[in-house]
Enzyme design. Structure first.
Site, mmCIF file in Angstrom:
data_model
loop_
_atom_site.group_PDB
_atom_site.id
_atom_site.type_symbol
_atom_site.label_atom_id
_atom_site.label_comp_id
_atom_site.label_asym_id
_atom_site.label_seq_id
_atom_site.Cartn_x
_atom_site.Cartn_y
_atom_site.Cartn_z
ATOM 1 N N GLY A 63 6.821 107.753 20.542
ATOM 2 C CA GLY A 63 6.281 107.161 19.333
ATOM 3 C C GLY A 63 4.913 107.714 18.968
ATOM 4 N N ALA B 229 -4.237 108.450 35.969
ATOM 5 C CA ALA B 229 -5.142 109.043 34.987
ATOM 6 C C ALA B 229 -5.329 110.526 35.309
ATOM 7 C CB ALA B 229 -6.484 108.326 35.027
ATOM 8 N N LYS C 177 9.057 114.236 19.008
ATOM 9 C CA LYS C 177 7.914 113.484 18.485
ATOM 10 C C LYS C 177 8.144 113.340 16.981
ATOM 11 C CE LYS C 177 3.496 111.992 18.767
ATOM 12 N NZ LYS C 177 3.007 110.932 19.650
#
Length: 204
Positions: free
Chosen positions: A78, A177, A4
């Site tokens: 990202g 989800a 990250k």
């Protein structure tokens, strides 16, 4: 290895969950944050508010390629959209993708995957992202649709079918989800079924 380059939102009384820690919890894979900032904002905005200078994107490129020399796969996540600035010089996630593509040695393959939301607005946002990548000579490998609802509505169902037609890029995975809240064993066992071609038609 998961990298990250910039993580924001780690400060304050109610810090956001750190992506790297979530990935480690779900997969057991080693993760590394290159920069961490307090405010839950775009990286350059959070850095400016905090009074710190971000390293240039070129340093992120070097760090990722260094890790690639010692790992079979390095996944780079990202922070926000493709044109969100990752450094104080105006370098973006797009610049990082291009930099990795151009600087990677011959034995390292760089693939770019675009994560798209399921609901209204995703056709426009995703098409713009793909167009920006192609304008810089980067052809996306595929699309990943995130946060697929348990009961998808008309918009989500149509978007899933229309995304490849609008962008010319295949959907390679659809993540349900709440998948980030699963226990590690369930996540690792279930995740392969989220890739297109592995899930049953009932999962659509």
């Amino acid at each position: 290895m998961v990298v990250k380059p910039v993580q924001t939102g780690i400060g304050g009384a109610d810090p956001e969950p750190r992506d790297a820690r979530t990935v480690e919890r779900l997969t057991g894979v080693e993760c590394r944050e290159l920069v961490a900032l307090d405010d839950p904002l775009a990286p350059d905005t959070a850095a400016r508010r905090q009074g710190v200078a971000l390293p240039p994107v070129s340093e992120h490129v070097g760090a990722v390629l260094e890790l690639a020399a010692d790992h079979d796969v390095v996944l780079v996540e990202g922070a926000g959209g493709l044109l969100v600035r990752l450094d104080t010089d105006g370098g973006t996630l797009l610049d990082l993708a291009v930099g990795l593509t151009e600087a990677a040695p011959p034995d390292v393959t760089v693939d770019v995957v675009v994560v798209a939301r399921a609901g209204l607005g995703t056709l426009n946002h995703t098409a713009l992202t793909v167009e920006a990548l192609r304008d810089r000579g980067v052809e996306p490998l595929g699309l990943v649709v995130g946060a697929w609802p348990e009961r998808p509505g008309l918009a989500e169902t149509c978007n899933r079918d229309d995304l490849p037609r609008v962008t010319g890029v295949p959907v390679v995975a659809v993540l349900p989800a709440g998948s980030g809240s699963l226990a590690r064993e369930e996540f690792v066992t279930t995740a392969p079924s989220w890739f297109v071609g592995q899930a049953s038609q009932d999962d659509r």
